[in-house]
Motif scaffolding. Sequence first.
Motif, PDB file in Angstrom:
ATOM      1  N   ASN A  94       0.812  -1.223   0.000  1.00 47.00           N
ATOM      2  CA  ASN A  94       0.000   0.000   0.000  1.00 47.00           C
ATOM      3  C   ASN A  94       0.840   1.265   0.000  1.00 47.00           C
ATOM      4  O   ASN A  94       0.432   2.285   0.537  1.00 47.00           O
ATOM      5  CB  ASN A  94      -0.936  -0.006   1.215  1.00 47.00           C
ATOM      6  CG  ASN A  94      -1.911  -1.161   1.149  1.00 47.00           C
ATOM      7  OD1 ASN A  94      -2.454  -1.462   0.091  1.00 47.00           O
ATOM      8  ND2 ASN A  94      -2.121  -1.822   2.265  1.00 47.00           N
ATOM      9  N   GLY A  95       2.030   1.194  -0.576  1.00 43.75           N
ATOM     10  CA  GLY A  95       2.871   2.386  -0.686  1.00 43.75           C
ATOM     11  C   GLY A  95       3.573   2.772   0.595  1.00 43.75           C
ATOM     12  O   GLY A  95       3.895   3.938   0.791  1.00 43.75           O
ATOM     13  N   GLU A  96       3.830   1.792   1.462  1.00 49.34           N
ATOM     14  CA  GLU A  96       4.522   2.090   2.716  1.00 49.34           C
ATOM     15  C   GLU A  96       5.928   2.621   2.448  1.00 49.34           C
ATOM     16  O   GLU A  96       6.546   2.296   1.443  1.00 49.34           O
ATOM     17  CB  GLU A  96       4.601   0.853   3.623  1.00 49.34           C
ATOM     18  CG  GLU A  96       3.294   0.528   4.313  1.00 49.34           C
ATOM     19  CD  GLU A  96       2.315  -0.220   3.423  1.00 49.34           C
ATOM     20  OE1 GLU A  96       2.663  -0.494   2.260  1.00 49.34           O
ATOM     21  OE2 GLU A  96       1.215  -0.512   3.875  1.00 49.34           O
ATOM     22  N   THR A  97       6.401   3.400   3.406  1.00 51.99           N
ATOM     23  CA  THR A  97       7.722   4.012   3.336  1.00 51.99           C
ATOM     24  C   THR A  97       8.449   3.702   4.640  1.00 51.99           C
ATOM     25  O   THR A  97       7.818   3.264   5.613  1.00 51.99           O
ATOM     26  CB  THR A  97       7.604   5.538   3.183  1.00 51.99           C
ATOM     27  OG1 THR A  97       7.026   6.074   4.380  1.00 51.99           O
ATOM     28  CG2 THR A  97       6.763   5.930   1.977  1.00 51.99           C
ATOM     29  N   PRO A  98       9.753   3.936   4.694  1.00 53.07           N
ATOM     30  CA  PRO A  98      10.460   3.766   5.974  1.00 53.07           C
ATOM     31  C   PRO A  98       9.835   4.609   7.093  1.00 53.07           C
ATOM     32  O   PRO A  98       9.744   4.176   8.236  1.00 53.07           O
ATOM     33  CB  PRO A  98      11.887   4.205   5.664  1.00 53.07           C
ATOM     34  CG  PRO A  98      12.052   3.867   4.215  1.00 53.07           C
ATOM     35  CD  PRO A  98      10.703   4.184   3.598  1.00 53.07           C
ATOM     36  N   THR A  99       9.375   5.802   6.758  1.00 57.53           N
ATOM     37  CA  THR A  99       8.747   6.662   7.764  1.00 57.53           C
ATOM     38  C   THR A  99       7.424   6.080   8.239  1.00 57.53           C
ATOM     39  O   THR A  99       7.163   6.007   9.445  1.00 57.53           O
ATOM     40  CB  THR A  99       8.522   8.084   7.207  1.00 57.53           C
ATOM     41  OG1 THR A  99       9.797   8.639   6.881  1.00 57.53           O
ATOM     42  CG2 THR A  99       7.819   8.962   8.217  1.00 57.53           C
TER      43      THR A  99
END
Length: 144
Positions: A94-99
Amino acid sequence: MAADIPTDGISLRFKSGPVTTFLFVDRSATFTSIGNRLLDALRERYPHGLPETAMLPDTTPLPAAGEGDARVVFGVPRNPRDLSVGWKPLNTDNGETPTSLRLRENSVLAFTIQSGDSIGGTPSFHVEIPTFEEEQLGEEDEEE
């Protein structure tokens, strides 16, 4: 003059088999783009395939650049203080990022490459964690 160090990035450690690859990535980059950067780095470093074990010459072929049916799947440690406990898959669809996943500087992630029929299946992470004894043996071999 001091070098400007970007503050919008994070260093992550990616592990598979005996290999650990460090990448400095943008905190807001999606894991799809991070996976693509990781594959580019692996293709450059291991043009004949990713080593499967430290002791045997077996390698896993890396997908060619632009190969559309390959993807990198990531896992996080079940116990960050003991990597030998294993890894649980990280949902990055779902477009996760490190942040968004609250990863910290120097976080460790396992990875595996899925392609063809294995895409979407339950990933299996093979990570070799050296023990203190193995490291001592390696140092003794170097001294000879």
